[in-house]
Scaffold this motif. Sequence first.
Motif, PDB file in Angstrom:
ATOM      1  N   THR A  43       0.919  -0.940   0.294  1.00  0.00           N
ATOM      2  CA  THR A  43      -0.394   0.105   0.192  1.00  0.00           C
ATOM      3  C   THR A  43       1.246   1.221  -0.160  1.00  0.00           C
ATOM      4  N   PRO A  44       0.324   2.789  -0.612  1.00  0.00           N
ATOM      5  CA  PRO A  44       1.186   3.564  -0.076  1.00  0.00           C
ATOM      6  C   PRO A  44       1.588   4.015   0.793  1.00  0.00           C
ATOM      7  N   SER A  45       0.897   3.760   1.584  1.00  0.00           N
ATOM      8  CA  SER A  45       1.436   4.571   2.984  1.00  0.00           C
ATOM      9  C   SER A  45       2.166   3.331   3.728  1.00  0.00           C
ATOM     10  N   GLU A  46       2.714   1.879   3.126  1.00  0.00           N
ATOM     11  CA  GLU A  46       3.485   0.975   3.821  1.00  0.00           C
ATOM     12  C   GLU A  46       4.904   1.191   3.701  1.00  0.00           C
ATOM     13  N   VAL A  47       6.344   1.101   4.036  1.00  0.00           N
ATOM     14  CA  VAL A  47       7.642   1.645   4.153  1.00  0.00           C
ATOM     15  C   VAL A  47       7.846   0.304   4.307  1.00  0.00           C
TER      16      VAL A  47
ATOM     17  N   GLU B  37       6.893   8.830  -7.905  1.00  0.00           N
ATOM     18  CA  GLU B  37       6.060   8.467  -7.070  1.00  0.00           C
ATOM     19  C   GLU B  37       6.248   6.866  -6.302  1.00  0.00           C
ATOM     20  N   LEU B  38       7.003   5.630  -6.634  1.00  0.00           N
ATOM     21  CA  LEU B  38       7.406   4.472  -5.870  1.00  0.00           C
ATOM     22  C   LEU B  38       9.249   4.944  -5.653  1.00  0.00           C
ATOM     23  N   THR B  39       9.377   5.618  -4.339  1.00  0.00           N
ATOM     24  CA  THR B  39      10.662   5.594  -3.728  1.00  0.00           C
ATOM     25  C   THR B  39      11.266   3.897  -3.018  1.00  0.00           C
TER      26      THR B  39
ATOM     27  N   LEU C 104      11.518  -0.121   0.347  1.00  0.00           N
ATOM     28  CA  LEU C 104      10.331   0.412  -0.601  1.00  0.00           C
ATOM     29  C   LEU C 104       9.476   1.662   0.296  1.00  0.00           C
ATOM     30  N   GLY C 105       9.147   2.903  -0.423  1.00  0.00           N
ATOM     31  CA  GLY C 105       7.548   3.280  -0.088  1.00  0.00           C
ATOM     32  C   GLY C 105       6.608   4.478  -0.868  1.00  0.00           C
ATOM     33  N   ALA C 106       5.979   4.955  -0.593  1.00  0.00           N
ATOM     34  CA  ALA C 106       5.367   5.788  -0.896  1.00  0.00           C
ATOM     35  C   ALA C 106       4.500   4.969  -2.294  1.00  0.00           C
TER      36      ALA C 106
END
Length: 84
Positions: free
Chosen positions: A14-18, A49-51, A66-68
């Motif tokens: 998910t976007p909030s997961e790192v 978008e994805l880091t 990985l984040g965002a």
Amino acid sequence: MAGVKTANQVFLKTPSEVVKKNFEFSGVDLATGETISTVVSTTVTPPSELTATSPVISGTKVQYTLGAGTVNKDYEVKTQVTTS
């Protein structure tokens, strides 16, 4: 066989997961006794978008944080390494 290698992987987040993800280089990627020397490049497609940060080499793996990202969007993360 020494040279530049590329690993690809599919996973969900998910976007909030790192999350930390390992990119495995083994089998046909590395010959017996061959090791990963350096990370040459990391590419995220589409970009911005994805880091993918902090690559760490551990044996036959390269681990990234990985984040965002965006919900319901697919990204391709490629990592290229040099080997012994």
